[in-house]
Every structure is written in C-alpha cells, then in structure tokens.
Design a protein around this motif. Structure first.
Motif, PDB file in Angstrom:
ATOM      1  N   ILE A 214      16.596  -4.615 -68.785  1.00 39.35           N
ATOM      2  CA  ILE A 214      15.857  -4.163 -67.602  1.00 39.35           C
ATOM      3  C   ILE A 214      16.009  -5.263 -66.559  1.00 39.35           C
ATOM      4  O   ILE A 214      15.076  -6.017 -66.260  1.00 39.35           O
ATOM      5  CB  ILE A 214      14.369  -3.897 -67.926  1.00 39.35           C
ATOM      6  N   VAL A 215      17.213  -5.352 -66.040  1.00 41.28           N
ATOM      7  CA  VAL A 215      17.558  -6.437 -65.117  1.00 41.28           C
ATOM      8  C   VAL A 215      17.752  -5.906 -63.701  1.00 41.28           C
ATOM      9  O   VAL A 215      17.313  -6.521 -62.727  1.00 41.28           O
ATOM     10  CB  VAL A 215      18.823  -7.170 -65.608  1.00 41.28           C
ATOM     11  N   GLU A 216      18.411  -4.764 -63.575  1.00 41.44           N
ATOM     12  CA  GLU A 216      18.652  -4.166 -62.264  1.00 41.44           C
ATOM     13  C   GLU A 216      17.502  -3.233 -61.909  1.00 41.44           C
ATOM     14  O   GLU A 216      17.283  -2.226 -62.578  1.00 41.44           O
ATOM     15  CB  GLU A 216      19.972  -3.390 -62.278  1.00 41.44           C
ATOM     16  N   ARG A 217      16.779  -3.579 -60.861  1.00 39.35           N
ATOM     17  CA  ARG A 217      15.646  -2.730 -60.462  1.00 39.35           C
ATOM     18  C   ARG A 217      16.106  -1.413 -59.847  1.00 39.35           C
ATOM     19  O   ARG A 217      15.507  -0.367 -60.067  1.00 39.35           O
ATOM     20  CB  ARG A 217      14.766  -3.480 -59.452  1.00 39.35           C
ATOM     21  N   ASP A 284      14.821   3.939 -63.118  1.00 39.66           N
ATOM     22  CA  ASP A 284      13.674   4.251 -63.992  1.00 39.66           C
ATOM     23  C   ASP A 284      12.734   3.066 -64.200  1.00 39.66           C
ATOM     24  O   ASP A 284      12.148   2.898 -65.272  1.00 39.66           O
ATOM     25  CB  ASP A 284      14.141   4.774 -65.356  1.00 39.66           C
ATOM     26  N   CYS A 285      12.611   2.230 -63.179  1.00 44.46           N
ATOM     27  CA  CYS A 285      11.619   1.153 -63.212  1.00 44.46           C
ATOM     28  C   CYS A 285      10.358   1.604 -62.487  1.00 44.46           C
ATOM     29  O   CYS A 285      10.423   2.338 -61.498  1.00 44.46           O
ATOM     30  CB  CYS A 285      12.171  -0.108 -62.545  1.00 44.46           C
ATOM     31  N   VAL A 286       9.214   1.164 -62.999  1.00 39.55           N
ATOM     32  CA  VAL A 286       7.930   1.415 -62.349  1.00 39.55           C
ATOM     33  C   VAL A 286       7.221   0.073 -62.230  1.00 39.55           C
ATOM     34  O   VAL A 286       7.003  -0.614 -63.234  1.00 39.55           O
ATOM     35  CB  VAL A 286       7.052   2.397 -63.147  1.00 39.55           C
ATOM     36  N   LEU A 287       6.867  -0.296 -60.990  1.00 37.65           N
ATOM     37  CA  LEU A 287       6.199  -1.573 -60.745  1.00 37.65           C
ATOM     38  C   LEU A 287       4.876  -1.300 -60.062  1.00 37.65           C
ATOM     39  O   LEU A 287       4.803  -0.471 -59.138  1.00 37.65           O
ATOM     40  CB  LEU A 287       7.067  -2.486 -59.886  1.00 37.65           C
ATOM     41  N   CYS A 288       3.825  -1.984 -60.480  1.00 39.86           N
ATOM     42  CA  CYS A 288       2.478  -1.585 -60.082  1.00 39.86           C
ATOM     43  C   CYS A 288       1.617  -2.804 -59.731  1.00 39.86           C
ATOM     44  O   CYS A 288       1.864  -3.925 -60.193  1.00 39.86           O
ATOM     45  CB  CYS A 288       1.840  -0.800 -61.236  1.00 39.86           C
ATOM     46  N   ALA A 289       0.609  -2.561 -58.913  1.00 40.12           N
ATOM     47  CA  ALA A 289      -0.435  -3.548 -58.634  1.00 40.12           C
ATOM     48  C   ALA A 289      -1.753  -2.795 -58.512  1.00 40.12           C
ATOM     49  O   ALA A 289      -1.781  -1.603 -58.181  1.00 40.12           O
ATOM     50  CB  ALA A 289      -0.130  -4.317 -57.354  1.00 40.12           C
ATOM     51  N   ASP A 290      -2.856  -3.476 -58.782  1.00 42.46           N
ATOM     52  CA  ASP A 290      -4.152  -2.793 -58.744  1.00 42.46           C
ATOM     53  C   ASP A 290      -5.256  -3.748 -58.325  1.00 42.46           C
ATOM     54  O   ASP A 290      -5.115  -4.963 -58.394  1.00 42.46           O
ATOM     55  CB  ASP A 290      -4.473  -2.181 -60.109  1.00 42.46           C
ATOM     56  N   GLU A 291      -6.361  -3.166 -57.899  1.00 41.83           N
ATOM     57  CA  GLU A 291      -7.563  -3.914 -57.531  1.00 41.83           C
ATOM     58  C   GLU A 291      -8.782  -3.062 -57.861  1.00 41.83           C
ATOM     59  O   GLU A 291      -8.715  -1.831 -57.824  1.00 41.83           O
ATOM     60  CB  GLU A 291      -7.596  -4.254 -56.038  1.00 41.83           C
ATOM     61  N   LEU A 292      -9.878  -3.731 -58.168  1.00 42.06           N
ATOM     62  CA  LEU A 292     -11.161  -3.060 -58.341  1.00 42.06           C
ATOM     63  C   LEU A 292     -12.096  -3.426 -57.195  1.00 42.06           C
ATOM     64  O   LEU A 292     -12.066  -4.564 -56.707  1.00 42.06           O
ATOM     65  CB  LEU A 292     -11.821  -3.455 -59.670  1.00 42.06           C
ATOM     66  N   ALA A 311       3.988  -5.578 -52.788  1.00 48.70           N
ATOM     67  CA  ALA A 311       5.031  -5.907 -51.809  1.00 48.70           C
ATOM     68  C   ALA A 311       5.774  -7.184 -52.205  1.00 48.70           C
ATOM     69  O   ALA A 311       6.999  -7.269 -52.065  1.00 48.70           O
ATOM     70  CB  ALA A 311       4.411  -6.055 -50.419  1.00 48.70           C
ATOM     71  N   ALA A 312       5.035  -8.180 -52.699  1.00 47.30           N
ATOM     72  CA  ALA A 312       5.669  -9.433 -53.114  1.00 47.30           C
ATOM     73  C   ALA A 312       6.626  -9.206 -54.285  1.00 47.30           C
ATOM     74  O   ALA A 312       7.710  -9.795 -54.345  1.00 47.30           O
ATOM     75  CB  ALA A 312       4.601 -10.454 -53.496  1.00 47.30           C
ATOM     76  N   THR A 313       6.235  -8.329 -55.209  1.00 47.15           N
ATOM     77  CA  THR A 313       7.108  -8.003 -56.342  1.00 47.15           C
ATOM     78  C   THR A 313       8.361  -7.266 -55.874  1.00 47.15           C
ATOM     79  O   THR A 313       9.474  -7.556 -56.330  1.00 47.15           O
ATOM     80  CB  THR A 313       6.351  -7.138 -57.368  1.00 47.15           C
ATOM     81  N   LEU A 314       8.178  -6.332 -54.952  1.00 47.49           N
ATOM     82  CA  LEU A 314       9.323  -5.567 -54.457  1.00 47.49           C
ATOM     83  C   LEU A 314      10.268  -6.446 -53.642  1.00 47.49           C
ATOM     84  O   LEU A 314      11.494  -6.268 -53.691  1.00 47.49           O
ATOM     85  CB  LEU A 314       8.836  -4.389 -53.607  1.00 47.49           C
ATOM     86  N   ALA A 315       9.723  -7.408 -52.922  1.00 48.57           N
ATOM     87  CA  ALA A 315      10.546  -8.270 -52.069  1.00 48.57           C
ATOM     88  C   ALA A 315      11.492  -9.138 -52.892  1.00 48.57           C
ATOM     89  O   ALA A 315      12.604  -9.445 -52.447  1.00 48.57           O
ATOM     90  CB  ALA A 315       9.652  -9.146 -51.195  1.00 48.57           C
ATOM     91  N   CYS A 316      11.088  -9.527 -54.091  1.00 49.90           N
ATOM     92  CA  CYS A 316      11.958 -10.389 -54.916  1.00 49.90           C
ATOM     93  C   CYS A 316      12.908  -9.576 -55.785  1.00 49.90           C
ATOM     94  O   CYS A 316      13.697 -10.156 -56.547  1.00 49.90           O
ATOM     95  CB  CYS A 316      11.114 -11.331 -55.770  1.00 49.90           C
ATOM     96  N   LYS A 317      12.818  -8.250 -55.708  1.00 48.40           N
ATOM     97  CA  LYS A 317      13.711  -7.323 -56.422  1.00 48.40           C
ATOM     98  C   LYS A 317      13.624  -7.431 -57.943  1.00 48.40           C
ATOM     99  O   LYS A 317      14.578  -7.102 -58.663  1.00 48.40           O
ATOM    100  CB  LYS A 317      15.163  -7.501 -55.960  1.00 48.40           C
ATOM    101  N   ALA A 318      12.504  -7.890 -58.447  1.00 51.04           N
ATOM    102  CA  ALA A 318      12.295  -7.954 -59.895  1.00 51.04           C
ATOM    103  C   ALA A 318      12.185  -6.546 -60.466  1.00 51.04           C
ATOM    104  O   ALA A 318      11.776  -5.603 -59.782  1.00 51.04           O
ATOM    105  CB  ALA A 318      11.024  -8.733 -60.215  1.00 51.04           C
ATOM    106  N   ALA A 319      12.548  -6.395 -61.749  1.00 54.88           N
ATOM    107  CA  ALA A 319      12.479  -5.092 -62.413  1.00 54.88           C
ATOM    108  C   ALA A 319      11.140  -4.865 -63.109  1.00 54.88           C
ATOM    109  O   ALA A 319      10.818  -3.744 -63.484  1.00 54.88           O
ATOM    110  CB  ALA A 319      13.610  -4.947 -63.422  1.00 54.88           C
ATOM    111  N   LEU A 320      10.365  -5.948 -63.319  1.00 61.47           N
ATOM    112  CA  LEU A 320       9.044  -5.845 -63.935  1.00 61.47           C
ATOM    113  C   LEU A 320       8.005  -6.495 -63.037  1.00 61.47           C
ATOM    114  O   LEU A 320       8.268  -7.516 -62.394  1.00 61.47           O
ATOM    115  CB  LEU A 320       9.005  -6.542 -65.303  1.00 61.47           C
ATOM    116  N   ASP A 321       6.793  -5.937 -63.020  1.00 59.62           N
ATOM    117  CA  ASP A 321       5.711  -6.547 -62.258  1.00 59.62           C
ATOM    118  C   ASP A 321       5.018  -7.635 -63.077  1.00 59.62           C
ATOM    119  O   ASP A 321       5.382  -7.910 -64.221  1.00 59.62           O
ATOM    120  CB  ASP A 321       4.722  -5.475 -61.773  1.00 59.62           C
ATOM    121  N   THR A 322       3.991  -8.254 -62.507  1.00 61.39           N
ATOM    122  CA  THR A 322       3.365  -9.414 -63.152  1.00 61.39           C
ATOM    123  C   THR A 322       2.616  -9.048 -64.429  1.00 61.39           C
ATOM    124  O   THR A 322       2.559  -9.847 -65.362  1.00 61.39           O
ATOM    125  CB  THR A 322       2.405 -10.125 -62.186  1.00 61.39           C
TER     126      THR A 322
END
Length: 391
Positions: A214-217, A284-292, A311-322
């Motif tokens: 899972i290297v290419e986003r 087929d990558c899904v990257l997510c962020a959330d807040e309560l 947005a920070a995750t998408l900007a670095c083109k990573a395939a997985l979120d934090t």
C-alpha cells in the motif's frame, strides 16, 4: 510433620526427600517464571497501546508475557476499565491465565492458551472506547479455531481513540487487503461520560493473512464525510462543522460531500457531536480524520481541525492516515511475505507498535524515505492458522 508408620530414621530420610523435592519444585517454578517475556509499559508512547499489542501477540504466538510499568506516566497510572476489560476479553478467548488484572494495577502476567471461536462479551461499564476493545481482540479473533462474535459495550465515540465509524470506514477495507474481514453492527451509541454503547462484531477466522503493498495512494476520486449531533443538540452544529471541514478540503476535490444529520434518539439518547471526513482514491485507499465536539468549542473551528488533519495527510500523498499507520503494524507482522505501506510523519504510536512487535515477534521493520514519503516495510511471520483447511 508426621510420618505415620515410619521409624525415626525412615521419617528423617523421607523429610530429606521432601526438602529435596521442594527444592526441585522451587527451581521449576523459577524456570517457569523466567519463561515470561518482560515488556516495559513505560517506553515510547507509554500508554495502553503497549498492553494491547503485547496481549494480542501473546495470545496469537503462545508467548507468556509480563507487562510492567503500565501507564506509569499517566495522571491515573495503571489499568483503567477499558484496558482491564480488553485483557479479560482476550484471556477468555484463549482460556489464558491472567495475574494482577485489577483497576490501577501497573503490572500483569498473562499465559495464553488456544484461541477459541465463540461468543464473547466485554462491558467497560464506562465510556471507555469500544474501538480500542476491538483493536486488542480482532487480531486474535481472525486466528481463532472458529467464528467469533464479540459484543462490546462502552463508548462508541470517545476521545483519544478512533471513533467506531472509523473502524468501518477505514479499517474494514484496509483489512480486506490482507484477505481478512469483519461485520460490525452499531446497536447503540455511547458517549462520554455515561457510555452505554453496544456494538456487535462478527469475525470469520482466516487461514493466513496476506502481505500487502500500500505504497501508491493514487488520485483522489471523492471526499466524503459525516457530521452528526445527538441528544438535544441542534443539527445546525453538524452543518457548521461540515462547513468548516469543506473550507480546508475544497482544494483537493471540487465536491466535498459531507452528510449532516441528527442521530436517532432510540440509538443515541445522550448528547454528543462529531465529524469524520475521508478521501477515497483510485487505488482503493481510504484516508480519514475525525473530531469530537467539546463544550465551548466553536463547531466551525472543530470541523476545520478535522479538515486540516486530513488535508495534511493528502498533501504528503501518503497511502495511510495517522490512525491507520499504527493499527496496520500487527497485521503486517503476522502476514505472509513482504508488506510495505507509505505514511506521512511516523507517529509515536507507530514507533511504539513497531518496537513492541519487534520485541515479541522477532521480526524487523525497515523505515526509509522515498519521494517525500516514509515507507514502512517488513517480512511477516507468515503465521498459519492450522485449525482451518488450506484455501
């Protein structure tokens, strides 16, 4: 000590044999105690993640562990209700022996048995995270000797943990890449401080996990989200959170589709608000962020915070979120063959996960930079669930 029917000399010799046998027994017990692998719960992140990974791998690999210094740096050190119930859940699943498991305990010993299929219940009786209960139990359930049903009770949307919706939106499709899956039904929502949430998870065990690349986003095909309120809170708050998130994410896609809604009072009777936003890609990558939501915090700013994280995750083109980058470490270690994933900045949780997995499973993770991304890779154990027939 009385030796009926023996002469004084015979009694003396018998007592010597007993002492000798006791020495052998003590030596045996020392040897058995030495077989526990020591895990320092204060290293790196120093939180409950060390405990969860240690116990999961202990059960799966059949390695007894002693975890000490559990959460010693926290404001309330030792086991909280959610940690205790996770331990007890895995111990029940594998008929393991658990010592020192009580609220506030900073040291436990765990000797695992065989992981059994069946129906298991874990109730924190607090707002402790159901997602974290699932984190400790799911790897074990995937390698059980039969289907597993988990009834997990506590908080569905909790601070300092992925919301339960994240586990469906991100973890479920991620696990499919490893050739594993689960079904999750949210029966009742539970929020801080009351808890009371109830989630049922059904897991079919697998023969083995497959290594992943899972290297290419890939290119972003959609940005979606869900912004909710519950209890007596007005839906206007959900709308304001959504608007804040859209402001941060509109640069990445022309249409950011965030559903705003009020939870059904029969499913979510208590007050809460929150937002999840995620991006889908053509790989087929899904990257997510959330807040309560938090009392006194502007909902638009809260939505912007979730949007900015994604947005920070998408900007670095990573395939997985934090969140995903640390959750995937255990599955990479157990899988067959080489696994590689690309991430942004490597979190302390991920560094901790790699450290504990390397210690227990004796595999090596390699981390290197390529095209502005961090690549995490390892060759997994290729663990085979011998209770199931070959594919």
């Amino acid at each position: 000590m009385v030796f009926a029917g023996l002469s004084p000399v015979q009694a003396f010799l018998s007592s010597c044999n007993i002492v000798k046998n006791l020495k052998h027994l003590n030596r045996y017990l020392v040897i058995k105690m030495a077989e526990y692998m020591d895990i320092d719960g204060s290293v790196l992140e120093g939180g409950g993640q060390i405990l969860r990974i240690s116990i999961s791998l202990s059960a799966i690999l059949g390695i007894p562990v002693r975890v000490f210094n559990i959460r010693v740096g926290r404001s309330k050190p030792g086991l909280a209700a959610q940690h205790l119930k996770g331990l007890q859940l895995v111990a029940e699943m594998c008929q393991g022996k658990l010592k020192g498991a009580s609220i506030g305990s900073t040291e436990i010993q765990f000797a695992p048995g065989k992981i059994r299929g069946g129906h298991y219940i874990a109730d924190t009786h607090t707002a402790g995270s159901i997602s974290l209960l699932l984190q400790i139990a799911l790897p074990c359930a995937l390698l059980a000797d039969g289907p597993v049903t988990l009834d997990l009770k506590g908080g569905t949307n909790a601070e300092m943990a992925p919301q339960i919706d994240y586990m469906v939106t991100v973890l479920k499709p991620l696990l499919k890449k490893f050739h594993a899956d689960f079904r999750l039904n949210i029966r009742r929502r539970g929020y801080f401080p009351k808890g009371g949430g109830h989630v049922t998870v059904e897991v079919s065990p697998v023969r083995s996990l497959r290594g992943v690349s899972i290297v290419e986003r890939g290119d972003i095909t959609a940005i979606r989200g869900s912004s909710f309120v519950a209890g007596i809170l007005p839906v206007k708050l959900a709308q304001e959170m959504a608007e804040g998130a859209k402001e941060e994410l509109k640069q990445f896609h022309h249409n950011v589709d965030i559903r705003c809604y009020k939870e059904d009072r029969t499913v979510a009777p208590d007050n809460c608000s929150g937002i999840l936003v995620w991006a889908e890609t053509d790989r087929d990558c899904v990257l997510c962020a959330d807040e309560l939501g938090k009392r006194g915090r502007d909902p638009r700013h809260l939505g912007r915070s979730a949007g900015a994280t994604l947005a920070a995750t998408l900007a670095c083109k990573a395939a997985l979120d934090t969140h995903a980058q640390d959750q995937v470490i255990v599955y990479m270690a157990l899988a067959e063959g080489k696994s590689s994933v690309s991430v942004g900045d490597i979190t302390l949780h991920t560094k901790t996960a790699m450290h504990i997995v390397e210690l227990i499973a004796k595999i090596k993770f390699n981390v290197y930079e390529e095209s502005g991304q961090n690549i995490i890779e390892c060759t997994g154990l290729g663990l085979i669930n011998k209770n199931l027939p070959p594919d």
